[in-house]
Structure formats: C-alpha cells, structure tokens
Design an enzyme around this catalytic site. Structure first.
Site, PDB file in Angstrom:
ATOM      1  N   LYS A 177      -7.206   3.092  -7.628  1.00 13.87           N
ATOM      2  CA  LYS A 177      -7.415   1.760  -8.204  1.00 13.87           C
ATOM      3  C   LYS A 177      -7.918   0.833  -7.099  1.00 13.87           C
ATOM      4  O   LYS A 177      -7.144   0.288  -6.317  1.00 13.87           O
ATOM      5  CB  LYS A 177      -6.149   1.190  -8.822  1.00 13.87           C
ATOM      6  CG  LYS A 177      -6.507  -0.024  -9.694  1.00 13.87           C
ATOM      7  CD  LYS A 177      -5.513  -1.130  -9.685  1.00 13.87           C
ATOM      8  CE  LYS A 177      -5.309  -1.918  -8.455  1.00 13.87           C
ATOM      9  NZ  LYS A 177      -6.418  -2.818  -8.076  1.00 13.87           N
ATOM     10  N   THR A 231       2.247  -7.002   2.411  1.00 17.33           N
ATOM     11  CA  THR A 231       3.664  -6.640   2.455  1.00 17.33           C
ATOM     12  C   THR A 231       4.369  -7.101   1.179  1.00 17.33           C
ATOM     13  O   THR A 231       5.230  -6.393   0.655  1.00 17.33           O
ATOM     14  CB  THR A 231       4.300  -7.237   3.727  1.00 17.33           C
ATOM     15  OG1 THR A 231       3.697  -6.564   4.855  1.00 17.33           O
ATOM     16  CG2 THR A 231       5.793  -7.021   3.776  1.00 17.33           C
ATOM     17  N   GLU A 251       1.253   1.152   3.308  1.00 16.25           N
ATOM     18  CA  GLU A 251       0.542   0.680   4.509  1.00 16.25           C
ATOM     19  C   GLU A 251       0.334  -0.813   4.333  1.00 16.25           C
ATOM     20  O   GLU A 251      -0.473  -1.231   3.504  1.00 16.25           O
ATOM     21  CB  GLU A 251      -0.821   1.380   4.633  1.00 16.25           C
ATOM     22  CG  GLU A 251      -0.756   2.871   4.896  1.00 16.25           C
ATOM     23  CD  GLU A 251      -0.329   3.203   6.308  1.00 16.25           C
ATOM     24  OE1 GLU A 251      -0.212   2.280   7.141  1.00 16.25           O
ATOM     25  OE2 GLU A 251      -0.093   4.391   6.575  1.00 16.25           O
ATOM     26  N   CYS A 285      -5.913  -5.250   9.103  1.00 16.76           N
ATOM     27  CA  CYS A 285      -4.456  -5.187   9.282  1.00 16.76           C
ATOM     28  C   CYS A 285      -4.098  -4.929  10.739  1.00 16.76           C
ATOM     29  O   CYS A 285      -3.034  -5.325  11.188  1.00 16.76           O
ATOM     30  CB  CYS A 285      -3.882  -4.092   8.397  1.00 16.76           C
ATOM     31  SG  CYS A 285      -4.662  -2.497   8.662  1.00 16.76           S
ATOM     32  N   GLU A 384       0.713 -13.187   8.843  1.00 16.12           N
ATOM     33  CA  GLU A 384      -0.623 -12.597   8.881  1.00 16.12           C
ATOM     34  C   GLU A 384      -1.617 -13.580   8.279  1.00 16.12           C
ATOM     35  O   GLU A 384      -1.495 -13.953   7.111  1.00 16.12           O
ATOM     36  CB  GLU A 384      -0.612 -11.293   8.071  1.00 16.12           C
ATOM     37  CG  GLU A 384      -1.865 -10.495   8.212  1.00 16.12           C
ATOM     38  CD  GLU A 384      -1.813  -9.217   7.379  1.00 16.12           C
ATOM     39  OE1 GLU A 384      -1.383  -9.274   6.216  1.00 16.12           O
ATOM     40  OE2 GLU A 384      -2.224  -8.168   7.913  1.00 16.12           O
TER      41      GLU A 384
HETATM   42  P1  NAD Z   1      -2.959  -7.142  -2.032  1.00 19.41           P
HETATM   43  O1  NAD Z   1      -1.591  -6.638  -1.755  1.00 19.41           O
HETATM   44  O2  NAD Z   1      -3.094  -8.433  -2.731  1.00 19.41           O
HETATM   45  O3  NAD Z   1      -3.745  -6.076  -2.931  1.00 19.41           O
HETATM   46  C1  NAD Z   1      -3.981  -4.747  -2.518  1.00 19.41           C
HETATM   47  C2  NAD Z   1      -4.247  -3.889  -3.728  1.00 19.41           C
HETATM   48  O4  NAD Z   1      -3.070  -3.776  -4.499  1.00 19.41           O
HETATM   49  C3  NAD Z   1      -5.298  -4.434  -4.683  1.00 19.41           C
HETATM   50  O5  NAD Z   1      -5.985  -3.330  -5.248  1.00 19.41           O
HETATM   51  C4  NAD Z   1      -4.456  -5.143  -5.740  1.00 19.41           C
HETATM   52  O6  NAD Z   1      -5.130  -5.232  -6.978  1.00 19.41           O
HETATM   53  C5  NAD Z   1      -3.265  -4.216  -5.830  1.00 19.41           C
HETATM   54  N1  NAD Z   1      -1.999  -4.800  -6.205  1.00 19.41           N
HETATM   55  C6  NAD Z   1      -1.473  -5.994  -5.829  1.00 19.41           C
HETATM   56  N2  NAD Z   1      -0.230  -6.134  -6.338  1.00 19.41           N
HETATM   57  C7  NAD Z   1       0.045  -5.006  -7.027  1.00 19.41           C
HETATM   58  C8  NAD Z   1       1.162  -4.535  -7.770  1.00 19.41           C
HETATM   59  N3  NAD Z   1       2.284  -5.277  -7.893  1.00 19.41           N
HETATM   60  N4  NAD Z   1       1.095  -3.311  -8.350  1.00 19.41           N
HETATM   61  C9  NAD Z   1      -0.005  -2.556  -8.226  1.00 19.41           C
HETATM   62  N5  NAD Z   1      -1.116  -2.946  -7.554  1.00 19.41           N
HETATM   63  C10 NAD Z   1      -1.086  -4.154  -6.957  1.00 19.41           C
HETATM   64  O7  NAD Z   1      -3.722  -7.119  -0.631  1.00 19.41           O
HETATM   65  P2  NAD Z   1      -5.216  -7.558  -0.301  1.00 19.41           P
HETATM   66  O8  NAD Z   1      -5.254  -9.034  -0.197  1.00 19.41           O
HETATM   67  O9  NAD Z   1      -6.193  -6.880  -1.222  1.00 19.41           O
HETATM   68  O10 NAD Z   1      -5.408  -6.881   1.146  1.00 19.41           O
HETATM   69  C11 NAD Z   1      -5.025  -7.496   2.307  1.00 19.41           C
HETATM   70  C12 NAD Z   1      -3.677  -6.936   2.793  1.00 19.41           C
HETATM   71  O11 NAD Z   1      -3.773  -5.537   2.989  1.00 19.41           O
HETATM   72  C13 NAD Z   1      -3.284  -7.500   4.141  1.00 19.41           C
HETATM   73  O12 NAD Z   1      -1.910  -7.829   4.126  1.00 19.41           O
HETATM   74  C14 NAD Z   1      -3.534  -6.336   5.095  1.00 19.41           C
HETATM   75  O13 NAD Z   1      -2.778  -6.357   6.266  1.00 19.41           O
HETATM   76  C15 NAD Z   1      -3.193  -5.179   4.241  1.00 19.41           C
HETATM   77  N6  NAD Z   1      -3.808  -3.961   4.784  1.00 19.41           N
HETATM   78  C16 NAD Z   1      -3.013  -3.013   5.377  1.00 19.41           C
HETATM   79  C17 NAD Z   1      -3.575  -1.879   5.938  1.00 19.41           C
HETATM   80  C18 NAD Z   1      -2.729  -0.820   6.580  1.00 19.41           C
HETATM   81  O14 NAD Z   1      -3.217   0.281   6.749  1.00 19.41           O
HETATM   82  N7  NAD Z   1      -1.505  -1.084   6.963  1.00 19.41           N
HETATM   83  C19 NAD Z   1      -4.957  -1.698   5.882  1.00 19.41           C
HETATM   84  C20 NAD Z   1      -5.739  -2.684   5.288  1.00 19.41           C
HETATM   85  C21 NAD Z   1      -5.151  -3.806   4.734  1.00 19.41           C
END
Ligand code: NAD
Length: 487
Positions: A177, A231, A251, A285, A384
């Site tokens: 997704k 997170t 992650e 990240c 962050e």
């Molecule tokens: P986000 O958590 O808003 O969304 C990430 C994904 O999860 C999207 O596809 C979103 O539609 C989905 N999503 C959100 N809430 C959900 C839920 N309750 N159930 C199922 N799916 C859900 O994050 P973002 O703004 O898209 O990405 C940025 C974040 O990702 C930052 O915090 C960054 O640090 C983190 N990140 C971590 C890593 C890692 O490897 N640790 C890598 C890249 C990004």
C-alpha cells in the site's frame, strides 16, 4: 517519463478495474499543478489483492524453489537497471527529490536491494540439519505468508523493495500500500512486475490512504505487516498487530546526531556531512539533523555549517546541480515552518535560512536552515522535523556528545566525524541506534537496518531482513536420519 494517468490497479498479476471510482490526484511539489492521477484503492480492492496473494501462496509460488524465486528477483533487477533514468525522473517529479539523489538514493538503492536479495536467495539455507541434543533436527525457514507492506512517500521505491524483495526471496506474497502522495512510482513498479513475469498474485499494489491501510493491516488473511512511516502511525499499527498476534516490522522516525570530534577536518567532511544532513530535502528518516560540536570548536563548526548550508543550490529538482528541491506538500512546508518558528520561540539562533527562498514563488520550498545555540531539550532537537533544518548543539567533550546523542526518544542512525577512526568506533559502540557510520554516511545492504527505541521494531536488509519474512519450523527426526534438503 512513464504514464502519469492510470485507470487500473495491479492486482492478481494484471491491471484490473478498481472497486470504486475514487481517485488520487498527484500534485507536483514543484509546479503545484496536477502531475498525474490514479485510482484510489478502497477496502474492496484490498480484499481482492489479499485474495490474489493468498491464492498465489497456496499455488505454485508457495512450492517454488529458491533458485526460481531468485530468477524472478533478478529479472526485476534487470528492468530496474534498464529503466533507471525514467524512474529517477518520475521520482523527482513526484517527490521533489533532487535528480542526483533520485538516481542514487532512490532508484540506485532500490536496484541494489534487488541485487542483494537475489544473491541471498541463492545462498541462504532455507533448510538445515542440526545435530540436536535429542537427535537430528531439520530446521526449515518457511514463507511467513501473505505480507502487507505499508510504505511512506519519501523514498517510495526503495522502501517498497525492502519489503517486496525479502518477501519474494522467502517465498511469501505481498500486498503493497503506497502512500497517496506517490502512487505513480508505485504503478511504474507494478508495470515492472508485469514485464518481469512476476507470477500472478505474488505482488499486488493498491495506492490508498490510511483508512484503507488500516483495513489491510487488520485483514484476517494477512500474516505479516511491515510498516515504514511515522512513529505515531507505527504505534497504532503495532498495537493492532499485537492484538491480532500478527508478525510486524516497524521502521519509524529518527532524529540522528552527527558528532563532530575536535580532530575532525571541517573542510574535508563538510560536503558529506551536509549531504547526510539534508538529503532528499531533509525528508529522510536517517538524516543527521542534530550536529553535536564541543564548545572548543562550536563557533567554528557553526560557521562552517552556515556557509555550506547557505551555498546549497535550491531550486528545480530536475536540475542535476540542485541540492535542495521543494517539500512534498504544502502541509509539509507548513509543518517545517512551524518548527522553524518553534526554534525561534525557544531561543535558538538562525544563522542561515529560516524563510522561503527568494524567486521561488511556486513550489513548496523552504530555505535550508541552520539553528545555533540549540539545547537538546528544545523541540527542534527532540522532534522529527522532516525538512532541511539543522540544530547545532554544544557539548563538553566526546563523553558528553554520546550522552546528548542518546538523549532522544529515537535511535535510528548516527555518525561520528573524527581524525581517529578507532576513537570514532568507540563512540559508535556507545550510541544507541540501529545503524552508525564512522567518517561518512553509509547504508549497507548486507547488514541489518532499523531502529532502537521509538525508531522501530525489527530490521530490514541483510539476512535479518530476510528472516523477518520467514517462519522457522523444527522437525525432530529419528536418530540416524540423513534427510535430503529441499530448497
Ligand atoms: P505516515 O506514517 O503518515 O504514513 C506512512 C504510510 O502509512 C502511508 O502509506 C500512510 O498512508 C500509511 N498509514 C498512516 N497511518 C496508517 C494506519 N493507521 N494504518 C495503516 N496505514 C497507515 O508517514 P509519512 O509522512 O508518509 O512518512 C514520513 C515518516 O516516515 C517519517 O516519520 C519518517 O521518519 C518515516 N520513515 C522511516 C523510515 C525508516 O526506515 N525508519 C524510512 C522512511 C521514512
């Protein structure tokens, strides 16, 4: 560039009509105009995708050999190499990543994940015999089952591949997704799966928002969830998986510290330090966004960073010389600007940036920004930001630097910059993060990647990343049995 308008979803090995007429409009971060559009996946599409994934797992794919699976991954890898220019251009248009980063950090890194997992699939012992205390035991590493991969927008193909490649390597199937911000690159991946002959149903891709993501996470026929994102969302997904006793990899975010030792050659390290701190417009990240410098050299470090950050070319990400492009969305710029204001309010001092770049009225740009006089308790040091904003924090000495680096809810990455690599290694051992680099910033495909503390649970990449997609089974055998191993 690849097709930008789509009417179908990749489910069961083919482009199929979506269940509803909902659509996602992808807005270019650079032009603020529509770049492309695609169907918005609904829960019914997820149901179809999970059914297809289950069917493939119960069919030939579930009985495939490691060599057959490695061939599939290799074919995808070959297509990645062939299409890398197109893919990099697409990611730059969709995410706003500077083209150079799109080539290496986005597309090149993705290809390397495929290459790594294809090789690992060929060499991994999916069955082994152990000389147990009670007699021989055959240990099998079986596919975990139907996997759900939830992917953020910042590095969409690479993060997809950290889930898809080990799932395929281990013989599982997957429903991805992608985030609603980046469905176009996800559809390009879908087309590559078709062209590479990935067997029907093994990979399914349903771009959608978070409610549909929740439906996937809690779907009764999903065996394992792998989530990369914030997170906050990770906590919810982890809780849902805990309730369901579902395997889960998380992650999550980071607030990594770069420790500048007194013997570091600032001129020499600055280009790589700046790249590590502001990569992907700061939307990474692993970005090294806290810079720790001893009071001895604090002013010198602030000055060098200020000069280097002020010199970052900001502008059209499609230009190879651009170092910082626009942020992904207007709301992301508002979030970053909110943090810049919070830094001011808490008494930190801006030494460069802090506003919007002159002459770039269209596109969601912020100026690359350096804050000096930052205390590690400030929000700009603890939370962050996900934008090109650095916090330079004074410390007493190397020991204090380790304390401050560890004074964070996160534990994803970190770096130390020093003239003495042994001293750097000593520091690396004491910082509680999942990955660390001495003198530079690196990722290693053959070694685990993931977070301590609030940065996540579990690991991707390396054999550990494959193990996350396997279930171990022990078969105790009668004494004297010498089984023929099956792969
Ligand atoms: P986000 O958590 O808003 O969304 C990430 C994904 O999860 C999207 O596809 C979103 O539609 C989905 N999503 C959100 N809430 C959900 C839920 N309750 N159930 C199922 N799916 C859900 O994050 P973002 O703004 O898209 O990405 C940025 C974040 O990702 C930052 O915090 C960054 O640090 C983190 N990140 C971590 C890593 C890692 O490897 N640790 C890598 C890249 C990004």
């Amino acid at each position: 560039m690849s097709d930008l308008h789509h009417d179908h979803l990749y489910i069961g090995g083919n482009w199929v009509a979506p269940a509803t007429d909902g659509r996602i409009s992808v807005i270019s971060p650079m032009t603020e105009q529509e770049l492309g559009s695609t169907p918005e996946g609904a829960p019914a599409d997820i149901d179809a995708a999970v059914t297809a994934a289950r069917g493939a797992l119960d069919g030939d794919w579930g009985r495939s050999t490691a060599a057959e699976r490695a061939d599939v991954i290799d074919r995808l890898y070959a297509l990645f190499l062939e299409r890398s220019d197109d893919l990099a251009n697409l990611i730059t248009a969709e995410v706003g990543s500077p083209l150079l980063f799109s080539h290496f950090g986005q597309v090149g890194a993705t290809g390397m994940a495929l290459d790594y997992f294809a090789k690992l699939t060929r060499s991994f012992a999916f069955e082994e015999v152990r000389d147990g205390m009670m007699g021989p035991a055959l240990v099998r590493h079986e596919p975990v089952g139907v996997c759900a991969g939830i992917v953020p927008w910042n590095v969409p193909l690479f993060i997809s591949m950290l889930k898809l490649a080990p799932a395929l390597a281990g013989g599982s199937t997957i429903v991805l997704k992608p985030a609603p911000e980046t469905p176009l690159s996800a559809n390009a991946l879908a087309q590559m799966c078709i062209d590479a002959g990935v067997p029907d149903g093994v990979v399914n891709i349903v771009p959608a928002g978070r409610e549909t993501g929740q439906h996937l996470v809690t779907h009764p026929d999903v065996d394992k969830v792998s989530f990369t994102g914030s997170t906050a969302a990770g906590r919810k997904i982890g809780a849902a998986c805990g309730e369901l006793l579902r395997r889960v990899t998380l992650e999550l975010g980071g607030k990594s510290a770069a420790i500048i030792c007194d013997d570091a050659d600032l001129d020499a390290i600055m280009p790589e330090l700046i790249a590590a701190s502001t990569m992907n417009n700061g939307q990474a990240c692993v970005a090294q966004t806290r810079i720790l410098a001893t009071r001895n050299r604090y002013d010198e470090v602030v000055e060098a960073l200020t000069e280097a950050v002020a010199a970052i070319p900001v502008g059209d990400p499609a230009n190879m010389e651009t170092g910082c492009g626009p942020l992904i969305a207007e709301r992301q710029r508002a979030r970053v600007e909110g943090y810049i204001q919070a830094g001011r309010d808490e008494g930190a001092r801006i030494t460069t940036g802090g506003g919007r770049p002159a002459g770039l009225d269209t596109g969601w740009f912020v100026e690359p920004t350096v804050f000096a006089d930052v205390d590690n308790s400030m929000r700009i040091a603890q939370e962050e930001i996900f934008g090109p904003v650095l916090a330079v924090i004074p410390v007493d000495d190397a020991h204090d630097a380790v304390r401050v680096a560890n004074d964070s809810a996160y534990g994803l990455s970190g770096t130390v910059w020093t003239g003495d690599a042994d001293a750097g290694l000593d520091i690396a051992r004491r910082v509680r993060t999942g990955t660390y680099t001495v003198n530079g910033f690196a990722m290693e495909w053959g070694a685990p990647f993931g977070g301590f503390k609030d940065s996540g649970v579990g690991r991707e990449l390396g054999p550990e990343g494959l193990a996350a997609y396997l279930e171990s089974k022990t078969i105790n055998l009668p004494a004297g049995t010498e089984p023929k191993l099956a792969y």
